[in-house]
Design an enzyme around this catalytic site. Structure first.
Site, PDB file in Angstrom:
ATOM      1  N   SER A 258       0.838  -1.194   0.000  1.00 49.73           N
ATOM      2  CA  SER A 258       0.000   0.000   0.000  1.00 49.73           C
ATOM      3  C   SER A 258       0.882   1.257   0.000  1.00 49.73           C
ATOM      4  O   SER A 258       1.656   1.456  -0.931  1.00 49.73           O
ATOM      5  CB  SER A 258      -0.960  -0.029   1.192  1.00 49.73           C
ATOM      6  OG  SER A 258      -1.967   0.933   1.042  1.00 49.73           O
TER       7      SER A 258
ATOM      8  N   ASP B  26      -9.056  -4.336  -6.561  1.00 43.04           N
ATOM      9  CA  ASP B  26      -8.735  -3.447  -5.442  1.00 43.04           C
ATOM     10  C   ASP B  26      -9.608  -2.201  -5.526  1.00 43.04           C
ATOM     11  O   ASP B  26      -9.451  -1.377  -6.434  1.00 43.04           O
ATOM     12  CB  ASP B  26      -7.249  -3.072  -5.503  1.00 43.04           C
ATOM     13  CG  ASP B  26      -6.748  -2.414  -4.218  1.00 43.04           C
ATOM     14  OD1 ASP B  26      -7.563  -1.771  -3.536  1.00 43.04           O
ATOM     15  OD2 ASP B  26      -5.549  -2.539  -3.926  1.00 43.04           O
TER      16      ASP B  26
ATOM     17  N   HIS C 142      -7.835  -4.951  -1.815  1.00 40.49           N
ATOM     18  CA  HIS C 142      -6.560  -4.410  -1.332  1.00 40.49           C
ATOM     19  C   HIS C 142      -5.827  -5.372  -0.395  1.00 40.49           C
ATOM     20  O   HIS C 142      -4.606  -5.322  -0.288  1.00 40.49           O
ATOM     21  CB  HIS C 142      -6.817  -3.080  -0.624  1.00 40.49           C
ATOM     22  CG  HIS C 142      -5.586  -2.262  -0.399  1.00 40.49           C
ATOM     23  ND1 HIS C 142      -4.726  -1.897  -1.415  1.00 40.49           N
ATOM     24  CD2 HIS C 142      -5.052  -1.732   0.740  1.00 40.49           C
ATOM     25  CE1 HIS C 142      -3.729  -1.183  -0.928  1.00 40.49           C
ATOM     26  NE2 HIS C 142      -3.897  -1.074   0.376  1.00 40.49           N
TER      27      HIS C 142
END
Length: 907
Positions: A751, A828, A861
């Protein structure tokens, strides 16, 4: 097939195969502890080549051919076959002296060996997380250990609940066996044998029948009078914090249930909430709000225009993710006469399509002829600079059945307002509203009177002018009611404030006072404060970093700012979490590390009746850890440009400073985050250090949290510059250490950590780091959501140069690294796949090919769909080993193998 080995590969092998062989020898000898005498055990260790240093493959040397050593030992020229020669007296005397010295030395070595306990198996020693070296031997940590939950600490989930008459020290417990499915227990009776008679049973069984349908609860919420229980069943997930379910009202006296909406019991409800008076439930279905008064079967519809672009009482995607971290935007007043809620209009918010190629999250069957097309879910997702949802605070008068709003003269414009917190001021019919502008650097606290339908701004702060930083989203503001007999003349509230560059807590009283009483101060910060307010004793509880930014400890202070004391006496070094009972008389203390975690409930300083009960000691985990060779944890700080940065270095077991180790840097680096702390945590990084034998370093650079606003806010407007700079600076420090192989440095993150991995490789250009692994990275902050991004970067319209600098664009610099890896989930909904795809396009245009890519269909994610999460870490492991073994370096100069004539091979 055998091939020529490069020198670097041989060095890598010394950290893999050879060390495994050495440790297996140690394991074999240590396994005999229970079956042989101490003396023979000592002799075995002394004679063991892996311990006495006579192994043929000596550490720190190149490989030595075994035949050569054998030839050296039995060379004809060493006199082995010569006739014996008599020894003169002088020589004999010296031999006696040498012999006695050897025996004495052996005896001293034996004493030292026994005293040091090196002969002991590691499982006989207590776990010491701060040990500087590894003694004994144990099993290696495996990936299955890490991802199979073997290192998870057991924790009891304690939910404090206030009694119907304000009783303190009560726990709400589920699945208590014979005592019932849902019970309320006084903590003072917990664990006292057969105490079921002392418990209040709310639900006897784990299921109940409604009109022939079996209802199995997912979540339960008791009413304040303990007469009803709101039950959720058949939950279906939506986004990270939200979903839908069926809701029921369970009657405690009769142990029976009924639908929340008798006329629509199969309707999917998004949110439901009991009133403080236990007499009504407000809920949202299909984005409209409804009210059910429990003395009637009737359901009253509060709003009617809710739909796909207009939400009532629940947040949209961006507010759920970035503001509330939850699914509720509904707040009952304490007297139950009013309901505050958000009206969210996202009609102007652009749509982003998320594609699902394998699954169909909607649950809908495709139309005939469309079976082979992916399911597409269109999300209203405001990217940086794009239109935000328009959010307004509205109220519902329960008695008048009327929806209304309260206007504020100096309020932010609709397109420049974020509403981040709503707090009812007790039974005063007043409400505190916390708002910021879109870029989150101007704060307004608004006080509204819903009975008079008036409001005013009582506090304004401009942090952009103060230090150039931002306001974090918070939902910890706590109302403190007036109690003149107890020293509180006026109503007030406690809030997080900025004091001399650090986050602290202040007490504002009366409600419209903008000058607080300081409850904490110093060069440290409070964390999610306050934790609880004990109104009876005028005491505030909070958790802070006062002892160390890497630790957490609980404290108490009086409302006048005096009498600060630690809740856990003599707590020492550690990371503590504290959950306080409704009245503040008791606290669940969870010790998170660095040692084996434990839990206990104690009486607080305001409670004169001393109490302590251990809930969890994690003895099973302690035994498991003792049997493993754990990484050596080295906490320290480094100086980068005058800033002190926290660092955690994980060293392999049996670390040897004379060896050269490769180093993996793991980081997240996001604003106000923290990775370097003293929690007990055995993760992929621990596996890399303990099993693969690499050093793993984590640096919390500038921009991260809990070290003050000067260090934190310097990154604003230019994300990635200082974060990458600090990782490179730290890597140079480690590269200069004598035990580090400076040619084998890698960095990875997920991330924001993935973004900073790429930014570091871009900024470094292969000078320090040779390898990088980025998972689900942001590559252009214009692609990320507005509320998060603009808090740290401003709007793109106001900071175009900053966005350009933060974007991963210098692909020529990326080409100078040996190799890098990118992985991303195709579905995502948070960091869109668009980030990776646009970077790949830049790489293609520049002809850059020194990278690998792995994408995961239908994964969000977190990358979990269809075994994807384990594949992520297997890939990281395999890719890293190949990097440090020099395989990726060979790819740069790969040549086709010359072909051999098949006829020659047959000969």
């Amino acid at each position: 097939m055998p091939r020529q080995r490069a020198p670097k590969e041989e060095e890598a092998e010394l950290l893999t195969k050879q060390e495994r062989s050495t440790r297996s020898s140690e394991d074999a000898s240590d396994a005999s502890v229970s079956s042989i005498s101490t003396t023979s055990l000592v002799l075995e260790h002394i004679n063991n080549p892996a311990i006495n240093g006579t192994s043929r493959s000596r550490r720190g040397e190149k490989y030595t051919d075994e035949d050569d050593e054998a030839q050296e030992a039995f060379d004809v020229e060493d006199g082995r076959y010569k006739a014996p020669v008599a020894v003169d007296k002088k020589t004999r005397r010296w031999l006696w002296i040498v012999g006695i010295a050897c025996v004495t030395g052996w005896a001293l070595a034996l004493v030292f060996f026994l005293m040091s306990g090196s002969y002991k198996h590691v499982s006989t020693r207590p776990h010491d997380p701060l040990a500087s070296s590894t003694k004994g031997s144990g099993k290696k940590i495996t990936m299955d250990d890490v991802f199979g939950g073997s290192f998870y600490a057991q924790q009891q989930s304690v939910k404090w609940i206030a009694g119907p008459n304000g009783e303190d020290g009560l726990l709400l417990e589920k699945n208590t066996g014979n005592a019932g499915y849902l019970v309320v227990e006084d903590i003072r009776n917990k664990g006292d044998g057969d105490s079921s008679a002392k418990k209040t049973k709310l639900m006897q069984k784990s299921s109940f029948d409604v009109d022939g349908k079996l209802v199995r609860p997912n979540e339960v919420w008791p009413s304040k009078d303990f007469k009803k229980v709101l039950v959720q069943s058949d939950f279906e997930k939506n986004w990270r914090h939200s979903g839908t379910g069926k809701y029921w009202i369970f009657d405690v006296a009769t142990q029976t249930g009924e639908p929340l909406d008798p006329e629509n019991q199969d309707g999917r409800v998004q949110l439901a909430s009991l009133s403080p008076q236990s007499d009504a439930v407000v809920f949202t279905r299909d984005n409209n709000m409804y009210l059910r008064k429990l003395d009637s079967k009737e359901v009253i519809q509060i709003t009617r225009d809710g739909g796909s672009e207009l939400f009532y009482g629940i947040p949209d995607w961006v507010y759920e993710e970035e503001v509330f971290q939850g699914n509720s935007a509904t707040w009952w007043s304490e007297d139950g006469k009013y309901i505050a809620f958000l009206r969210t209009d996202e009609s102007t918010v652009p749509t982003y399509p998320v594609q699902y190629f394998v699954s169909r999250p909607s649950g809908n069957k495709p139309k005939a002829g469309e079976e082979n097309y992916p399911e597409v879910r269109n999300i209203k997702y405001p990217k940086a600079g794009a239109p935000n949802p328009i959010v307004a605070l509205q109220f519902y008068d329960v008695e008048k059945a009327e929806v209304f709003s309260v206007e504020i003269e100096d309020d932010f414009r609709d397109n420049n307002r974020l509403i981040t917190e709503i707090v009812w001021a007790g039974k005063t019919k007043q409400v505190l509203v916390r708002e910021t502008n879109r870029e989150s650097d101007i704060l307004k606290v608004v006080l509204m009177d819903v009975e008079k339908r008036t409001g005013k701004t009582v506090r304004t702060e401009n942090v952009a002018e103060l230090d150039g930083g931002w306001f974090e989203v918070s939902q910890k503001t706590t109302f403190v009611p007036a109690d003149p007999d107890n020293g509180r003349k006026d109503d007030g509230y406690i809030d997080t404030i900025i004091h001399e560059g650090y986050d602290h807590i202040g007490y504002f009283t009366p409600l419209d006072n903008d000058k607080p009483v300081l409850l904490s101060q110093g060069e440290w910060e409070v964390v999610d404060a306050p934790s609880r307010v004990d109104l009876k004793n005028n005491m505030v509880y909070y958790v802070s970093t006062e002892k160390s930014s890497m630790e957490r400890h609980a404290y108490s202070v009086f409302l006048n700012g005096t009498g600060t004391s630690e809740v856990v006496e003599n707590s020492g070094s550690g990371y503590y979490e504290a959950s306080f009972s409704a009245g503040g008389s008791y606290a669940l203390i969870t010790y998170q590390g660095p040692g084996i975690p434990w839990q206990k409930i104690i009486s607080t300083p305001s409670n004169k009746d001393k109490f302590e009960k251990v809930l969890e000691e994690n003895k099973h985990l302690d035994r498991f850890v003792r049997e493993r060779e754990m990484p050596i944890l080295n906490y320290q700080t480094i100086d980068v440009d005058g800033f002190k940065l926290n660092v955690l270095e994980r060293r392999p077991p049996h670390f040897n400073e004379k060896k050269k180790y490769p180093v993996l840097f793991y980081q997240y680096s996001g604003p106000n985050s923290q990775e370097v702390n003293k929690k007990f945590h055995v993760d992929f990084q621990a596996y890399v250090a303990a099993n693969l034998g690499y050093i793993v370093v984590t640096v919390d650079g500038r921009g991260t949290g809990f070290l003050g606003r000067k260090l934190r806010c310097i990154t604003r407007g230019n994300l990635g510059y200082y974060e990458a700079h600090d990782q490179i600076a730290a890597a140079k420090i480690w590269a200069s250490k004598k035990y580090v192989d400076a040619d084998r440095l890698a960095i990875w993150g997920w991330s924001f950590g993935g973004f900073n991995t790429l930014k570091t490789l871009e900024q470094d250009g292969g000078q320090t780091f040779k390898y990088g692994m980025a998972v689900a990275p942001v590559t252009d902050w214009r692609y990320y959501d507005s509320i998060y991004t603009e808090r740290f970067m401003h709007m793109p319209q106001n900071n175009a140069a900053g966005y350009d600098n933060s974007t991963i664009t210098d692909v020529a610099s990326l080409a100078k690294n040996t190799r890098f890896l990118i992985m991303h989930g195709v579905a995502d909904d948070n960091v869109h796949m668009q980030n990776t795809l646009t970077l790949l396009d830049r790489l293609d245009l520049a002809g850059v090919e020194n990278y690998d890519v792995h994408v995961f269909p239908d994964s969000d994610h977190s990358i979990y769909f269809h075994n994807a999460n384990r594949i992520v870490y297997d890939k990281l492991r395999w890719w890293l080993i190949n990097a440090f073994n020099g395989e990726w370096a060979k790819i740069k100069t790969a040549e086709p193998k010359s072909q051999v004539d098949a006829r020659l091979e047959r000969r």
